[in-house]
Write a protein that holds these residues in place. Structure first.
Motif, PDB file in Angstrom:
ATOM      1  N   VAL A 126     -15.699  56.676  11.812  1.00  0.00           N
ATOM      2  CA  VAL A 126     -16.494  57.711  11.152  1.00  0.00           C
ATOM      3  C   VAL A 126     -15.976  59.101  11.512  1.00  0.00           C
ATOM      4  O   VAL A 126     -15.804  59.968  10.634  1.00  0.00           O
ATOM      5  CB  VAL A 126     -17.983  57.563  11.525  1.00  0.00           C
ATOM      6  N   LEU A 127     -15.719  59.335  12.781  1.00  0.00           N
ATOM      7  CA  LEU A 127     -15.209  60.643  13.206  1.00  0.00           C
ATOM      8  C   LEU A 127     -13.823  60.925  12.636  1.00  0.00           C
ATOM      9  O   LEU A 127     -13.541  62.042  12.189  1.00  0.00           O
ATOM     10  CB  LEU A 127     -15.142  60.709  14.733  1.00  0.00           C
ATOM     11  N   SER A 128     -12.972  59.924  12.635  1.00  0.00           N
ATOM     12  CA  SER A 128     -11.580  60.143  12.208  1.00  0.00           C
ATOM     13  C   SER A 128     -11.463  60.462  10.728  1.00  0.00           C
ATOM     14  O   SER A 128     -10.489  61.083  10.293  1.00  0.00           O
ATOM     15  CB  SER A 128     -10.733  58.913  12.540  1.00  0.00           C
ATOM     16  N   GLU A 129     -12.454  60.039   9.925  1.00  0.00           N
ATOM     17  CA  GLU A 129     -12.354  60.191   8.472  1.00  0.00           C
ATOM     18  C   GLU A 129     -13.173  61.351   7.918  1.00  0.00           C
ATOM     19  O   GLU A 129     -13.264  61.504   6.697  1.00  0.00           O
ATOM     20  CB  GLU A 129     -12.793  58.884   7.798  1.00  0.00           C
ATOM     21  N   ASP A 130     -13.734  62.179   8.782  1.00  0.00           N
ATOM     22  CA  ASP A 130     -14.571  63.291   8.314  1.00  0.00           C
ATOM     23  C   ASP A 130     -13.702  64.454   7.839  1.00  0.00           C
ATOM     24  O   ASP A 130     -13.146  65.207   8.641  1.00  0.00           O
ATOM     25  CB  ASP A 130     -15.500  63.758   9.433  1.00  0.00           C
ATOM     26  N   SER A 143     -11.646  62.367  21.276  1.00  0.00           N
ATOM     27  CA  SER A 143     -11.340  62.349  22.704  1.00  0.00           C
ATOM     28  C   SER A 143     -12.601  62.544  23.541  1.00  0.00           C
ATOM     29  O   SER A 143     -12.813  61.842  24.541  1.00  0.00           O
ATOM     30  CB  SER A 143     -10.310  63.442  23.021  1.00  0.00           C
ATOM     31  N   GLN A 144     -13.446  63.474  23.133  1.00  0.00           N
ATOM     32  CA  GLN A 144     -14.671  63.764  23.865  1.00  0.00           C
ATOM     33  C   GLN A 144     -15.612  62.562  23.874  1.00  0.00           C
ATOM     34  O   GLN A 144     -16.175  62.190  24.913  1.00  0.00           O
ATOM     35  CB  GLN A 144     -15.381  64.971  23.240  1.00  0.00           C
ATOM     36  N   LEU A 145     -15.782  61.930  22.728  1.00  0.00           N
ATOM     37  CA  LEU A 145     -16.688  60.786  22.646  1.00  0.00           C
ATOM     38  C   LEU A 145     -16.131  59.590  23.414  1.00  0.00           C
ATOM     39  O   LEU A 145     -16.894  58.861  24.077  1.00  0.00           O
ATOM     40  CB  LEU A 145     -16.939  60.412  21.186  1.00  0.00           C
ATOM     41  N   ALA A 146     -14.822  59.371  23.337  1.00  0.00           N
ATOM     42  CA  ALA A 146     -14.212  58.266  24.068  1.00  0.00           C
ATOM     43  C   ALA A 146     -14.400  58.438  25.570  1.00  0.00           C
ATOM     44  O   ALA A 146     -14.688  57.469  26.291  1.00  0.00           O
ATOM     45  CB  ALA A 146     -12.728  58.163  23.715  1.00  0.00           C
ATOM     46  N   LEU A 191     -21.201  68.838  23.496  1.00  0.00           N
ATOM     47  CA  LEU A 191     -19.786  69.177  23.478  1.00  0.00           C
ATOM     48  C   LEU A 191     -19.127  68.831  22.147  1.00  0.00           C
ATOM     49  O   LEU A 191     -18.151  69.482  21.749  1.00  0.00           O
ATOM     50  CB  LEU A 191     -19.080  68.470  24.636  1.00  0.00           C
ATOM     51  N   LEU A 192     -19.637  67.831  21.453  1.00  0.00           N
ATOM     52  CA  LEU A 192     -19.132  67.524  20.121  1.00  0.00           C
ATOM     53  C   LEU A 192     -19.406  68.683  19.160  1.00  0.00           C
ATOM     54  O   LEU A 192     -18.576  69.004  18.303  1.00  0.00           O
ATOM     55  CB  LEU A 192     -19.772  66.241  19.593  1.00  0.00           C
ATOM     56  N   ALA A 193     -20.569  69.300  19.307  1.00  0.00           N
ATOM     57  CA  ALA A 193     -20.880  70.468  18.478  1.00  0.00           C
ATOM     58  C   ALA A 193     -19.914  71.609  18.780  1.00  0.00           C
ATOM     59  O   ALA A 193     -19.466  72.309  17.864  1.00  0.00           O
ATOM     60  CB  ALA A 193     -22.320  70.911  18.714  1.00  0.00           C
ATOM     61  N   CYS A 194     -19.583  71.789  20.041  1.00  0.00           N
ATOM     62  CA  CYS A 194     -18.608  72.823  20.403  1.00  0.00           C
ATOM     63  C   CYS A 194     -17.249  72.532  19.782  1.00  0.00           C
ATOM     64  O   CYS A 194     -16.571  73.445  19.280  1.00  0.00           O
ATOM     65  CB  CYS A 194     -18.469  72.904  21.924  1.00  0.00           C
ATOM     66  N   ALA A 195     -16.845  71.258  19.796  1.00  0.00           N
ATOM     67  CA  ALA A 195     -15.546  70.892  19.222  1.00  0.00           C
ATOM     68  C   ALA A 195     -15.524  71.078  17.716  1.00  0.00           C
ATOM     69  O   ALA A 195     -14.474  71.365  17.128  1.00  0.00           O
ATOM     70  CB  ALA A 195     -15.211  69.446  19.581  1.00  0.00           C
ATOM     71  N   ALA A 196     -16.679  70.915  17.075  1.00  0.00           N
ATOM     72  CA  ALA A 196     -16.743  71.083  15.616  1.00  0.00           C
ATOM     73  C   ALA A 196     -16.591  72.540  15.215  1.00  0.00           C
ATOM     74  O   ALA A 196     -16.119  72.844  14.114  1.00  0.00           O
ATOM     75  CB  ALA A 196     -18.068  70.537  15.083  1.00  0.00           C
ATOM     76  N   GLY A 197     -17.000  73.449  16.094  1.00  0.00           N
ATOM     77  CA  GLY A 197     -16.877  74.877  15.805  1.00  0.00           C
ATOM     78  C   GLY A 197     -15.471  75.368  16.095  1.00  0.00           C
ATOM     79  O   GLY A 197     -14.677  74.699  16.758  1.00  0.00           O
ATOM     80  N   SER A 198     -15.160  76.532  15.572  1.00  0.00           N
ATOM     81  CA  SER A 198     -13.828  77.096  15.807  1.00  0.00           C
ATOM     82  C   SER A 198     -13.924  78.186  16.866  1.00  0.00           C
ATOM     83  O   SER A 198     -14.754  79.090  16.785  1.00  0.00           O
ATOM     84  CB  SER A 198     -13.251  77.683  14.513  1.00  0.00           C
TER      85      SER A 198
END
Length: 296
Positions: A126-130, A143-146, A191-198
């Motif tokens: 799911v993450l890889s295909e967004d 990487s963060q989720l793993a 941290l996933l939210a942080c990674a989604a932001g630029s």
């Protein structure tokens, strides 16, 4: 356009993430049907707390909610897989989850193991295909989720938990266990939210990380307290399970009063960590209040 307060959108957000999960899960009649039925069964119900944290963090960072949909879905898939495996006879051995038969009780142990495996891998698909995210953002989030879900996070905590059965842990050992088992995935939501932001400033990501650490530990202490104080029907799972398996809990190690005070201090520290965001932190502050006020 001003949005309604986060609290007023909880029902809609829960419905949204449930619908998103169904879109990504294989149809229940697709071969092998029993496996896919078990996967969908495992994702039914629940509070969707981890998804809500993802959305609240995104709003705090002023990130478009569409950029966090995949992350919210992925953490719920990881959480569902962890509950399947946690309930297995070789782990916590619980035949009840969310007031219903656990996956292994309904579908058998072998199918339950495979359903958990499949949900875990689906999370990363799911993450890889967004396509709403850049390649760099997707790679960082995977990487963060793993890291959070693996041997240095949730699974590592589960291993420590198993090896601690029948032993008396001190407070430092107990906190180290739950920082991994429960806290790692909750922190990952922030941290996933942080990674989604630029280009999120380090001070802001560090503040969210601090909030996640405090909330994760407070949540677990509260779980231990509620396991003692609540009935099995309120919990939706077998009450008193930790005591029966001779596991160390916060009330057992600290005493009930001290455990409750420790949780209160952690909730206060979590709120304090959000000061850098001002009024933008309202969604996360509401969630902190909501979690602290839960009764089951």
């Amino acid at each position: 356009m001003n949005r309604p307060p986060f609290a007023d959108r909880i029902k809609d957000l829960r419905q949204h993430i449930s619908a998103t999960l169904l879109l990504h899960l294989p149809p229940e009649q697709q071969h092998p049907a029993e496996l896919h039925q078990a996967m969908r069964y495992a994702c039914e119900g629940g509070k969707r707390l981890r998804a809500l944290i993802c959305y609240a963090a995104a709003e705090t960072l002023q990130i478009d909610a569409r950029q966090i949909d995949a992350a919210a879905c992925a953490v719920e898939l990881i959480h569902a897989y962890s509950l399947i495996h946690d309930d297995l006879p070789c782990m916590d051995d619980d035949a009840l989850r969310r007031g219903k038969p656990s996956v292994h009780a309904k579908f058998g142990e072998a199918t339950a193991v495979l359903a958990g495996d499949a949900l875990q891998t689906l999370a990363f698909k799911v993450l890889s295909e967004d396509m709403t995210l850049s390649c760099d953002a997707r790679l960082a989030m995977i990487s963060q989720l793993a890291l959070a879900a693996g041997s240095r996070g949730m699974v590592g905590g589960q291993a420590i938990d198993l090896h601690s059965e029948g032993k008396s842990l001190n407070l430092a050992e107990l906190e180290a266990l739950h920082v991994h088992k429960t806290g790692a995935l909750l922190r990952a939501c922030l941290l996933l939210a942080c990674a989604a932001g630029s280009r999120i400033e380090a001070s802001r990501s560090n503040a969210l990380d601090r909030f996640g650490k405090c909330i994760g530990l407070a949540y677990q202490i509260q779980d231990d307290v509620l396991d003692v104080e609540s009935s099995s029907s309120a919990l939706g799972k077998t009450a008193g399970k930790d005591e029966a398996r001779h596991k160390s809990t916060y009330p057992a190690v600290m005493g009930m009063r001290a455990a409750k005070e420790r949780a209160m201090d952690l909730f206060a520290s979590a709120r304090l960590a959000l000061g850098i965001f001002g009024e933008d932190a309202a969604p996360l502050l509401w969630l902190a209040d909501h979690i602290e006020g839960r009764e089951h």
